[in-house]
Write a protein that holds these residues in place. Sequence first.
Motif, PDB file in Angstrom:
ATOM      1  N   UNK A  97       0.762  -1.340   0.056  1.00  0.00           N
ATOM      2  CA  UNK A  97      -0.039  -0.071   0.122  1.00  0.00           C
ATOM      3  C   UNK A  97       0.930   1.245  -0.077  1.00  0.00           C
ATOM      4  N   UNK A  98       0.459   2.273  -0.645  1.00  0.00           N
ATOM      5  CA  UNK A  98       0.948   3.627  -0.924  1.00  0.00           C
ATOM      6  C   UNK A  98       0.224   4.690   0.159  1.00  0.00           C
ATOM      7  N   UNK A  99       0.376   5.201   1.003  1.00  0.00           N
ATOM      8  CA  UNK A  99      -0.156   6.223   1.731  1.00  0.00           C
ATOM      9  C   UNK A  99      -0.037   7.301   1.078  1.00  0.00           C
ATOM     10  N   UNK A 100      -1.048   8.236   1.027  1.00  0.00           N
ATOM     11  CA  UNK A 100      -1.072   9.659   0.700  1.00  0.00           C
ATOM     12  C   UNK A 100      -0.734  10.537   1.738  1.00  0.00           C
ATOM     13  N   UNK A 101       0.476  11.242   1.193  1.00  0.00           N
ATOM     14  CA  UNK A 101       0.793  11.969   2.119  1.00  0.00           C
ATOM     15  C   UNK A 101       1.210  13.560   1.656  1.00  0.00           C
ATOM     16  N   UNK A 102       0.833  14.625   2.538  1.00  0.00           N
ATOM     17  CA  UNK A 102       0.840  15.978   1.865  1.00  0.00           C
ATOM     18  C   UNK A 102       2.111  16.428   1.343  1.00  0.00           C
ATOM     19  N   UNK A 103       3.253  15.725   1.804  1.00  0.00           N
ATOM     20  CA  UNK A 103       4.675  16.111   1.282  1.00  0.00           C
ATOM     21  C   UNK A 103       4.677  15.373  -0.197  1.00  0.00           C
ATOM     22  N   UNK A 104       4.023  14.578  -0.436  1.00  0.00           N
ATOM     23  CA  UNK A 104       4.068  13.920  -1.681  1.00  0.00           C
ATOM     24  C   UNK A 104       3.048  13.815  -2.750  1.00  0.00           C
ATOM     25  N   UNK A 105       2.118  14.026  -2.089  1.00  0.00           N
ATOM     26  CA  UNK A 105       0.679  13.976  -3.075  1.00  0.00           C
ATOM     27  C   UNK A 105       0.201  15.567  -3.092  1.00  0.00           C
ATOM     28  N   UNK A 106       0.047  16.137  -4.430  1.00  0.00           N
ATOM     29  CA  UNK A 106      -0.525  17.490  -4.706  1.00  0.00           C
ATOM     30  C   UNK A 106      -1.790  17.936  -4.580  1.00  0.00           C
ATOM     31  N   UNK A 107      -2.710  16.806  -4.265  1.00  0.00           N
ATOM     32  CA  UNK A 107      -3.966  17.213  -4.428  1.00  0.00           C
ATOM     33  C   UNK A 107      -4.261  17.697  -3.235  1.00  0.00           C
ATOM     34  N   UNK A 108      -5.437  18.770  -3.049  1.00  0.00           N
ATOM     35  CA  UNK A 108      -5.845  19.581  -1.923  1.00  0.00           C
ATOM     36  C   UNK A 108      -7.457  19.557  -2.050  1.00  0.00           C
ATOM     37  N   UNK A 109      -8.050  19.748  -0.779  1.00  0.00           N
ATOM     38  CA  UNK A 109      -9.633  19.961  -0.792  1.00  0.00           C
ATOM     39  C   UNK A 109      -9.766  21.161  -0.740  1.00  0.00           C
ATOM     40  N   UNK A 110     -10.560  21.811  -1.435  1.00  0.00           N
ATOM     41  CA  UNK A 110     -11.139  23.283  -1.293  1.00  0.00           C
ATOM     42  C   UNK A 110     -12.658  23.229  -0.563  1.00  0.00           C
ATOM     43  N   UNK A 111     -13.026  22.282  -0.596  1.00  0.00           N
ATOM     44  CA  UNK A 111     -14.684  21.989  -0.001  1.00  0.00           C
ATOM     45  C   UNK A 111     -14.348  22.197   1.370  1.00  0.00           C
ATOM     46  N   UNK A 112     -15.465  22.840   2.303  1.00  0.00           N
ATOM     47  CA  UNK A 112     -15.588  22.844   3.588  1.00  0.00           C
ATOM     48  C   UNK A 112     -15.331  21.296   4.143  1.00  0.00           C
ATOM     49  N   UNK A 113     -14.635  21.136   5.265  1.00  0.00           N
ATOM     50  CA  UNK A 113     -14.325  19.994   5.815  1.00  0.00           C
ATOM     51  C   UNK A 113     -14.596  20.253   7.417  1.00  0.00           C
ATOM     52  N   UNK A 114     -15.389  18.856   8.200  1.00  0.00           N
ATOM     53  CA  UNK A 114     -15.100  19.117   9.492  1.00  0.00           C
ATOM     54  C   UNK A 114     -14.440  17.549   9.878  1.00  0.00           C
ATOM     55  N   UNK A 115     -13.565  17.854  11.139  1.00  0.00           N
ATOM     56  CA  UNK A 115     -12.875  16.667  11.532  1.00  0.00           C
ATOM     57  C   UNK A 115     -13.202  16.560  12.861  1.00  0.00           C
ATOM     58  N   UNK A 116     -13.550  15.218  13.318  1.00  0.00           N
ATOM     59  CA  UNK A 116     -13.823  14.927  14.526  1.00  0.00           C
ATOM     60  C   UNK A 116     -12.687  13.918  15.091  1.00  0.00           C
ATOM     61  N   UNK A 117     -12.141  14.179  16.240  1.00  0.00           N
ATOM     62  CA  UNK A 117     -10.895  13.422  16.658  1.00  0.00           C
ATOM     63  C   UNK A 117     -11.215  13.109  18.127  1.00  0.00           C
ATOM     64  N   UNK A 118     -10.844  12.064  18.590  1.00  0.00           N
ATOM     65  CA  UNK A 118     -10.835  11.590  19.901  1.00  0.00           C
ATOM     66  C   UNK A 118      -9.836  11.666  20.669  1.00  0.00           C
ATOM     67  N   UNK A 119      -9.926  12.418  21.747  1.00  0.00           N
ATOM     68  CA  UNK A 119      -8.690  12.583  22.810  1.00  0.00           C
ATOM     69  C   UNK A 119      -7.813  11.330  23.210  1.00  0.00           C
TER      70      UNK A 119
END
Length: 280
Positions: free
Chosen positions: A199-221
């Motif tokens: 498997x090849x992870x998408x990583x922001x340092x290597x993959x150029x695509x970006x999302x311009x649409x609004x996003x909501x992120x839920x993370x657990x402590x």
Amino acid sequence: MRILCLHGYGTSADALQYQLSGLLHSADPSWEFHMLSGEIECPPAPGIETKFTPPYYCWSRTFDAPSIEEAHTLITEAIEDEGPFDGILGFSQGASIIASFLLEQTASHPEEPLPFRFAIFCSTTIPCASDPNYCQSLMGSLSRQDQQRIRSGQDDQLAQLPTSIKAPIEEFVKVIKAGRSITREPIRFFLDRSIEEIPCALHPDHFAGRLSIPTLHLRGHNDLPGLSDCALLVEEFCNPKCRKTILHSAGHDIPRSGSELRQFRAGLEWLIAQSQLTPQ
């Protein structure tokens, strides 16, 4: 308002409906939540078998490019058969599949609008590529020694990899180690393969695509160790001007009651408002 929803690894559409029950009962009654199910059977996630009957599903067991492409096809088919949808929501592996689907759509068709106006990522894991060209760009020039370092899955070996692959592989290995209680697979199940099947992870340092649409992120402590890093990585792909993050105490889950549910609902209301303001 119609939202397509993808469940996590080793669960089901019914399980996700339960995880979202607090939101479903308190949200605007005009909002529709369409539950999409994966098609690959797998062992149940911890505790799921006590609440939900089999079978249990995932979007990919191997995380390699062909299986991720098959998961993306299920989203495309859902849009064609049940759409259109205003937004998309995913939990855990479902969130990672959404991330890779949207990011690869953006990268391959930059002039076309995405099929969703907003996205919700809940406890996301690492997004992996379906594009063999991206995988080739990371893996294609590796020496045999570096390939063996990857297959070992050992931190000291991965630290010696070239920069072209080091960060994506380290992030992926961190996730599969953290998620062993969920996938019930050893590290070698994912890495002891031919180089084309790793498997090849998408990583922001290597993959150029970006999302311009609004996003909501839920993370657990108190999410599984390593998974919070994945959520942060996915946030890097998203536009900070229309991105909101909610930290909660539910661990690797979705808040279903109290002030944290109200915060989740308010975040979704903000997201919908942003999507109506933000051009595609």
